[in-house]
Design an enzyme around this catalytic site. Structure first.
Site, PDB file in Angstrom:
ATOM      1  N   GLU A 307       0.822  -1.208   0.000  1.00 13.28           N
ATOM      2  CA  GLU A 307       0.000   0.000   0.000  1.00 13.28           C
ATOM      3  C   GLU A 307       0.861   1.265   0.000  1.00 13.28           C
ATOM      4  O   GLU A 307       0.635   2.190   0.767  1.00 13.28           O
ATOM      5  CB  GLU A 307      -0.973  -0.013   1.181  1.00 13.28           C
ATOM      6  N   ASP A 381      -8.198  -9.173   3.815  1.00 12.21           N
ATOM      7  CA  ASP A 381      -7.984  -8.039   4.711  1.00 12.21           C
ATOM      8  C   ASP A 381      -9.033  -7.930   5.821  1.00 12.21           C
ATOM      9  O   ASP A 381      -9.883  -7.036   5.756  1.00 12.21           O
ATOM     10  CB  ASP A 381      -7.977  -6.753   3.868  1.00 12.21           C
ATOM     11  N   GLU A 409     -12.835  -2.276  12.007  1.00 10.22           N
ATOM     12  CA  GLU A 409     -12.850  -1.506  10.768  1.00 10.22           C
ATOM     13  C   GLU A 409     -13.907  -2.017   9.795  1.00 10.22           C
ATOM     14  O   GLU A 409     -14.574  -1.237   9.125  1.00 10.22           O
ATOM     15  CB  GLU A 409     -11.457  -1.579  10.108  1.00 10.22           C
TER      16      GLU A 409
HETATM   17  C1  BDP Z   1      -6.275  -2.182   5.940  1.00  6.13           C
HETATM   18  C2  BDP Z   1      -6.576  -0.833   6.531  1.00  6.13           C
HETATM   19  C3  BDP Z   1      -5.408   0.107   6.437  1.00  6.13           C
HETATM   20  C4  BDP Z   1      -4.159  -0.556   6.974  1.00  6.13           C
HETATM   21  C5  BDP Z   1      -3.940  -1.893   6.295  1.00  6.13           C
HETATM   22  C6  BDP Z   1      -2.782  -2.671   6.886  1.00  6.13           C
HETATM   23  O1  BDP Z   1      -7.688  -0.278   5.844  1.00  6.13           O
HETATM   24  O2  BDP Z   1      -5.726   1.277   7.156  1.00  6.13           O
HETATM   25  O3  BDP Z   1      -3.048   0.259   6.819  1.00  6.13           O
HETATM   26  O4  BDP Z   1      -5.086  -2.703   6.458  1.00  6.13           O
HETATM   27  O5  BDP Z   1      -3.039  -3.646   7.571  1.00  6.13           O
HETATM   28  O6  BDP Z   1      -7.303  -3.071   6.292  1.00  6.13           O
HETATM   29  O7  BDP Z   1      -1.631  -2.333   6.652  1.00  6.13           O
END
Ligand code: BDP
Length: 715
Positions: A307, A381, A409
């Site tokens: 990401e 996720d 979340e």
């Molecule tokens: C996702 C979240 C994000 C996190 C990412 C992670 O939306 O905010 O940074 O996981 O685990 O689910 O790195």
């Protein structure tokens, strides 16, 4: 007039039930409310005296917790003494600090560094309870266990209990930024007030440590995995050291998330290449600097090449190259690297569910012996439901650390009641068949692959809200995480029951009702959000509310349509050999079960298969009808939670009762929103009528697509 008013006030007060004193949730499950008369009688001749053997900060913490807990529950003072002089004494310490404990010759050896033993014994001619361990921290854990016996109204005579954690690292990951914003946090600001540290030691830091120690959590990663390099500057390291000093007596080590490019940002280097000698020297010096302040510093957590985060692949190096470079810097000091496997790339057209496995499996055996690879429970996720991650069982030479998300979340933030103990147990109990039947995820993570390193991480749901987690019921998820971290094979239901007794009431009706509510709550969320194996259907960015139609985001795998693949013919993601073949990443018996329409459990149907709307389910009904039924079942389940909760009004203090009543109403409205919006969208594809008895969504699809909640928290 005045007299009349006084009379009314007295009359109203008389109506308020005994339990209705103001509670605000701050005390968590450590409320230590007075036990009822029956238990006061039973405990009358017990816990009369507290005898601490030793005088370390940890033993003092145990003594203070025992006085607080026993005093609160028994409603009488409990004397402290330096030796057992009465029947009913509670003697605690290690054989090293107490001749009396040494003389008992207790079987402590198998309990390791953190286990404890609680036994009813005779000391100097007096009936006593001994809480003993090999280390002071084991003693503190034992003290909390002893208190829990009373909090859950168990007898405390004739005791013979011993216990030790099954995992070594039991860590909360705080996704907290240095400006105190908590990524995916729904409970206020970060607990860490960086601005007033290191001078001001907010008493909350100690209460946080007490709560964690009570459930055996022994590590805290203080900052967000999307890390800010500045945490590694001396100014911040002094603040980190202050927190470490406060947590140390409670057995909690601090860890930091690090930004892989920190040598560039902070060190002025031109590269962060893990094989560059200058980069390696920079990290080595940084580690030395940290350990000079925090001698028992735990180590680093790293999100790399994921990401948008920098990482070793920016220099054509592997995850192992990156992890091992940091591991080498920490090794002389005894620290570890927790390297995350949560990776997927916009340049990879492969099914997102396959990417982590594809990148990490070839690296098995290439990591240094102080590295753990941290793997999320499922391959995508933290969704309301995912099958277990195929990396479990696929890296026989690498210690894998399970990562769970305690903050909700994807399960309704802090206002939806969703007890996650059942969800995590589903993953832990999943049979990977990696080394034959019975190779559950729990057993795999309990195995350190010869390094002695085992662990579990939970993304914390804690903030500076008065009740810590933004809702009373989210406290249960913090609690359950700790209990499952201590024993991954523990029962989610027992944990829910214990928590309820300690948090709400000892009345059987309350305990039974709340436990049952919790046990079915997560399935309700799955039903109204993402039934039958759907995933990632939430709105963009903040992830609040439904967005199954979203298709315009920069990366394909950010779009809900990527996951639902709904079209005129059907719905679901084909991950069998005819599709992405993600199924082949599982051991053959699992691949066979999930890969066949005959055997795939309904709950994973659309995760692994694309099927026509008219597909016949095992029940005989069509997929379309089954889908609608699940959405409605979810909404009805929330209505059921509301009814059950309402029945408890006479027994719950008003402040907490009212808040949860309101939150359940929010959940009910959100569940309807999810149900209506999802059905409106999928119906635009299936073009099928709803089955009899199920109401059409009250609005058209445009209406649901137009709903925006730009200021939803946590983003
Ligand atoms: C996702 C979240 C994000 C996190 C990412 C992670 O939306 O905010 O940074 O996981 O685990 O689910 O790195």
């Amino acid at each position: 007039m005045r007299l009349l008013r006084l009379f009314i006030i007295i009359a109203v007060l008389a109506l308020v039930p005994h339990t209705a004193q103001a509670e605000d949730g701050y005390d968590l499950w450590l409320r230590y409310q007075p036990v009822g008369q029956q238990w006061r009688d039973r405990y009358a001749s017990a816990a009369t005296q507290i005898v601490a053997a030793g005088d370390s900060p940890t033993i003092r913490a145990a003594a203070s917790e025992l006085s607080r807990g026993l005093g609160g529950m028994l409603g009488r003072g409990v004397a402290t003494a330096s030796a057992v002089t009465r029947d009913g004494a509670v003697l605690f310490g290690t054989p090293a600090t107490s001749a009396a404990i040494a003389a008992l010759d207790l079987p402590l050896a198998p309990l390791g560094d953190e286990g404890y033993l609680i036994r009813s014994v005779d000391v100097d001619g007096h009936r006593a309870t001994v809480i003993a361990a090999n280390s002071d921290i084991g003693v503190l854990y034992g003290a909390f266990r002893f208190l829990k016996l009373m909090q859950t109204r168990q007898p405390i005579d004739g005791l013979d209990i011993s216990d030790a954690p099954k995992l070594k690292l039991r860590v909360l990951d705080h996704w907290d930024n240095l400006d105190r914003h908590v990524e995916r946090g729904y409970a206020g600001l970060s607990l860490w007030d960086w601005f007033t540290l290191p001078q001001w030691h907010n008493p909350r830091y100690t209460d946080y440590a007490r709560a964690n120690a009570s459930i055996g959590i022994n590590g805290a990663v203080l900052n967000n995995v999307n890390a800010q390099a500045e945490i590694l500057t001396p100014r911040y390291l002094d603040k980190v050291a202050a927190l470490a000093d406060i947590f140390r007596p409670y057995g909690i080590k601090v860890y930091l998330s690090v930004k892989f490019s920190a040598p560039i940002a902070l060190g002025g280097l031109k590269t962060a290449d893990p094989l560059d000698p200058k980069v390696r020297a920079w990290w080595q010096a940084k580690a030395d600097q940290i350990y000079a302040r925090v001698p028992d510093f735990g180590g680093f957590l790293v999100k790399a090449n994921s990401e948008g985060q920098p990482g070793p692949q920016d220099y054509h190096r592997t995850h192992a190259d990156g992890a091992n470079m940091l591991a080498a810097a920490l090794k002389p000091h005894g620290g570890v690297v927790m390297w995350r496997a949560f990776v997927y790339s916009q340049h990879d057209s492969e099914d997102r569910a396959k990417q982590a496995y594809n990148e990490f499996k070839p690296l098995d055996g290439k990591f240094a012996d102080n590295v753990l690879v941290q793997v999320k429970n499922g391959p995508i996720d933290f969704q309301p439901r995912e099958p277990f991650h195929p990396l479990f069982g696929a890296m026989p030479k690498t210690p894998l650390m399970l990562e769970l998300q305690v903050t909700k979340e994807y399960l309704g933030f802090n206002t939806h009641l969703a007890y996650l103990g059942t969800m995590w147990a589903e993953t832990l109990d999943a049979d990977t068949h990696a080394h034959g039947p019975g190779t559950t995820v729990a057993r795999l993570i309990e195995n350190g692959k010869g390094t002695g390193l085992t662990g579990i991480a939970g993304v914390a749901n804690i903030g500076n809200d008065r009740n810590w987690t933004g809702s009373e019921f989210d406290q249960a998820n913090w609690y359950a995480f700790g209990r499952l971290a201590w024993n991954p094979q523990a029962s989610a239901e027992h944990i829910a029951r214990d928590w309820t007794r300690m948090t709400w009431s000892e009345r059987p009706q309350v305990v039974d009702t709340i436990t049952a509510m919790m046990m079915r709550s997560r399935e309700a969320v799955v039903d109204y959000m993402t039934p039958l194996g759907l995933a990632h259907q939430m709105a963009t960015g903040h992830h609040h509310g439904p967005g199954p139609w979203v298709s315009n985001l920069g990366r394909p795998e950010w779009n809900p349509v990527y996951y639902n693949r709904a079209d005129g013919n059907g719905i679901g993601f084909d991950r069998t050999a005819s599709g992405s073949d993600a199924i082949a990443q599982y051991a053959p018996p699992v691949a066979a079960e999930f890969g066949s329409l005959k055997t795939v459990p309904d709950k994973y149907l659309l995760w692994f298969h694309h099927v026509p709307w008219t597909y016949r389910m095992k029940s005989g009904e069509t997929l379309w009808d089954a889908l609608i039924e699940h959405y409605d079942r979810g909404v009805q389940a929330v209505a059921g939670l509301q009814r059950d909760w309402a029945s408890l009004a006479p027994f719950i203090d008003k402040r907490r009762f009212d808040e949860e009543t309101a939150f359940l109403e929010i959940q009910h409205q959100d569940a309807l929103w999810w149900r209506n919006a999802s059905i409106a969208y999928f119906q635009s594809k299936s073009q099928l009528p709803l089955p009899a008895g199920h109401a059409e969504p009250p609005h058209d699809l445009d209406y649901y697509e137009a709903i925006k909640t730009p200021y939803a928290p946590g983003q």
